[in-house]
Design an enzyme around this catalytic site. Sequence first.
Site, PDB file in Angstrom:
ATOM      1  N   LYS A   1       0.838  -1.221   0.000  1.00  0.00           N
ATOM      2  CA  LYS A   1       0.000   0.000   0.000  1.00  0.00           C
ATOM      3  C   LYS A   1       0.866   1.260   0.000  1.00  0.00           C
ATOM      4  CE  LYS A   1      -2.043  -0.935   3.910  1.00  0.00           C
ATOM      5  NZ  LYS A   1      -1.324  -2.174   4.248  1.00  0.00           N
TER       6      LYS A   1
ATOM      7  N   ARG B   1      11.437  -1.847  11.014  1.00  0.00           N
ATOM      8  CA  ARG B   1      10.420  -1.356  11.952  1.00  0.00           C
ATOM      9  C   ARG B   1      10.250  -2.294  13.148  1.00  0.00           C
ATOM     10  NH1 ARG B   1       5.446   0.143   8.004  1.00  0.00           N
ATOM     11  NH2 ARG B   1       4.331  -0.952   9.660  1.00  0.00           N
TER      12      ARG B   1
ATOM     13  N   ARG C   1      11.738  -5.883   4.557  1.00  0.00           N
ATOM     14  CA  ARG C   1      11.569  -4.433   4.359  1.00  0.00           C
ATOM     15  C   ARG C   1      12.556  -3.620   5.199  1.00  0.00           C
ATOM     16  NH1 ARG C   1       5.860  -2.068   5.295  1.00  0.00           N
ATOM     17  NH2 ARG C   1       6.025  -3.255   7.219  1.00  0.00           N
TER      18      ARG C   1
HETATM   19  P1  AP5 Z   1       4.913  -1.609   1.751  1.00  0.00           P
HETATM   20  O1  AP5 Z   1       4.583  -0.737   0.607  1.00  0.00           O
HETATM   21  O2  AP5 Z   1       5.693  -1.036   2.883  1.00  0.00           O
HETATM   22  O3  AP5 Z   1       3.575  -2.334   2.281  1.00  0.00           O
HETATM   23  P2  AP5 Z   1       2.362  -1.778   3.127  1.00  0.00           P
HETATM   24  O4  AP5 Z   1       1.123  -2.435   2.619  1.00  0.00           O
HETATM   25  O5  AP5 Z   1       2.374  -0.289   3.170  1.00  0.00           O
HETATM   26  O6  AP5 Z   1       2.752  -2.417   4.534  1.00  0.00           O
HETATM   27  P3  AP5 Z   1       2.679  -1.879   5.998  1.00  0.00           P
HETATM   28  O7  AP5 Z   1       3.295  -2.958   6.837  1.00  0.00           O
HETATM   29  O8  AP5 Z   1       3.263  -0.495   6.128  1.00  0.00           O
HETATM   30  O9  AP5 Z   1       1.149  -1.822   6.228  1.00  0.00           O
HETATM   31  P4  AP5 Z   1       0.433  -1.790   7.528  1.00  0.00           P
HETATM   32  O10 AP5 Z   1      -0.913  -1.449   7.066  1.00  0.00           O
HETATM   33  O11 AP5 Z   1       0.541  -2.988   8.384  1.00  0.00           O
HETATM   34  O12 AP5 Z   1       1.269  -0.677   8.354  1.00  0.00           O
HETATM   35  P5  AP5 Z   1       0.956   0.823   8.737  1.00  0.00           P
HETATM   36  O13 AP5 Z   1       2.225   1.541   8.754  1.00  0.00           O
HETATM   37  O14 AP5 Z   1      -0.187   1.357   7.973  1.00  0.00           O
HETATM   38  O15 AP5 Z   1       5.674  -2.895   1.174  1.00  0.00           O
HETATM   39  C1  AP5 Z   1       6.168  -3.910   2.028  1.00  0.00           C
HETATM   40  C2  AP5 Z   1       7.525  -4.431   1.490  1.00  0.00           C
HETATM   41  O16 AP5 Z   1       7.294  -5.104   0.253  1.00  0.00           O
HETATM   42  C3  AP5 Z   1       8.547  -3.311   1.178  1.00  0.00           C
HETATM   43  O17 AP5 Z   1       9.832  -3.789   1.492  1.00  0.00           O
HETATM   44  C4  AP5 Z   1       8.408  -3.079  -0.340  1.00  0.00           C
HETATM   45  O18 AP5 Z   1       9.632  -2.657  -0.916  1.00  0.00           O
HETATM   46  C5  AP5 Z   1       8.013  -4.485  -0.821  1.00  0.00           C
HETATM   47  N1  AP5 Z   1       7.080  -4.477  -1.953  1.00  0.00           N
HETATM   48  C6  AP5 Z   1       6.004  -3.655  -2.115  1.00  0.00           C
HETATM   49  N2  AP5 Z   1       5.345  -3.968  -3.251  1.00  0.00           N
HETATM   50  C7  AP5 Z   1       6.040  -5.023  -3.809  1.00  0.00           C
HETATM   51  C8  AP5 Z   1       5.850  -5.804  -4.994  1.00  0.00           C
HETATM   52  N3  AP5 Z   1       4.825  -5.568  -5.828  1.00  0.00           N
HETATM   53  N4  AP5 Z   1       6.741  -6.805  -5.251  1.00  0.00           N
HETATM   54  C9  AP5 Z   1       7.783  -7.037  -4.393  1.00  0.00           C
HETATM   55  N5  AP5 Z   1       8.009  -6.326  -3.256  1.00  0.00           N
HETATM   56  C10 AP5 Z   1       7.136  -5.337  -2.976  1.00  0.00           C
HETATM   57  O19 AP5 Z   1       0.427   0.613  10.239  1.00  0.00           O
HETATM   58  C11 AP5 Z   1       1.283   0.228  11.278  1.00  0.00           C
HETATM   59  C12 AP5 Z   1       0.506   0.206  12.578  1.00  0.00           C
HETATM   60  O20 AP5 Z   1       0.020   1.526  12.873  1.00  0.00           O
HETATM   61  C13 AP5 Z   1      -0.740  -0.675  12.616  1.00  0.00           C
HETATM   62  O21 AP5 Z   1      -0.422  -2.019  12.929  1.00  0.00           O
HETATM   63  C14 AP5 Z   1      -1.541   0.007  13.715  1.00  0.00           C
HETATM   64  O22 AP5 Z   1      -1.054  -0.324  14.997  1.00  0.00           O
HETATM   65  C15 AP5 Z   1      -1.267   1.471  13.475  1.00  0.00           C
HETATM   66  N6  AP5 Z   1      -2.244   2.088  12.560  1.00  0.00           N
HETATM   67  C16 AP5 Z   1      -1.995   2.584  11.315  1.00  0.00           C
HETATM   68  N7  AP5 Z   1      -3.117   3.045  10.771  1.00  0.00           N
HETATM   69  C17 AP5 Z   1      -4.104   2.847  11.663  1.00  0.00           C
HETATM   70  C18 AP5 Z   1      -5.506   3.098  11.660  1.00  0.00           C
HETATM   71  N8  AP5 Z   1      -6.116   3.654  10.595  1.00  0.00           N
HETATM   72  N9  AP5 Z   1      -6.220   2.758  12.753  1.00  0.00           N
HETATM   73  C19 AP5 Z   1      -5.628   2.219  13.831  1.00  0.00           C
HETATM   74  N10 AP5 Z   1      -4.304   1.931  13.898  1.00  0.00           N
HETATM   75  C20 AP5 Z   1      -3.549   2.243  12.821  1.00  0.00           C
END
Ligand code: AP5
Length: 216
Positions: A15, A162, A129
């Site tokens: 994402k 992370r 990552r």
């Molecule tokens: P990446 O693009 O980083 O993936 P992502 O989907 O953004 O993954 P996240 O782990 O950041 O998502 P998340 O939703 O768990 O975390 P968030 O920070 O929002 O890609 C991942 C890896 O794959 C990278 O190394 C990239 O290079 C590689 N890659 C990408 N696409 C690829 C492809 N096509 N082919 C090969 N490799 C690829 O949330 C973290 C925490 O914050 C949550 O757990 C929660 O505690 C809190 N939080 C955040 N938002 C909320 C909310 N709205 N409500 C409540 N708590 C929240």
Amino acid sequence: MPFYIVVLGPPGVGKGTQAKILSEKNKLAHVSSGDLFRENIKNQTDLGVLAKSFMDKGELVPDDVTIAMIKNRISRPDCEAGAILDGFPRTPAQADALEKMLAEFKGQVDKVPYITAAEAILIDRISGRWTCRANGHVYHEKFSPPKEAGKCDIDGSEIYQRDDDKIETVTRRIKVYMEQTAPLIDYYRRRGKLVEIDGTQPVEKVTELLLSALKK
Ligand code: AP5
């Protein structure tokens, strides 16, 4: 009329990677709830301390503080033309709150690309990552390594893994996603906004699929 895209999908599906590209291509702000929480953690704000206590366990940060943070963010001038929302909403209550706040800006959620991939792929992506300390640029040790080990190609800052990317936390994050966020798939499908995107493809191909889905 502002243009709002919600990028939906499980942890690690790509994402953040795609939201950044879409924001550059469409000249729209990239609003990532995870990045906003990480910025607060880095700056040791009260919100950061609270968020970290949930994030480190793989749990969601409570709706009320998350909604207030996003409302504050999308009220800024760089979101006047719209935004690419990444990681928000993550519960039906957040989605309802988003509808109300966008109505205040005379906008609505226009499209919801839902990026999919199997759990083994998510774990592989998250465990490889590396994230840049200064600006959150994202790398992968196999799929998109930095040119120089340990350093961000774009701003030269240190890259790190992370705290919530430990395997036991990742497993919990995926479970929490299935229980609390997956209901949004139907929420947006019922409203005719959902477009499914095959996230198993390489980054450039996923971008192509997204751009063509957003044009329709
Ligand atoms: P990446 O693009 O980083 O993936 P992502 O989907 O953004 O993954 P996240 O782990 O950041 O998502 P998340 O939703 O768990 O975390 P968030 O920070 O929002 O890609 C991942 C890896 O794959 C990278 O190394 C990239 O290079 C590689 N890659 C990408 N696409 C690829 C492809 N096509 N082919 C090969 N490799 C690829 O949330 C973290 C925490 O914050 C949550 O757990 C929660 O505690 C809190 N939080 C955040 N938002 C909320 C909310 N709205 N409500 C409540 N708590 C929240």
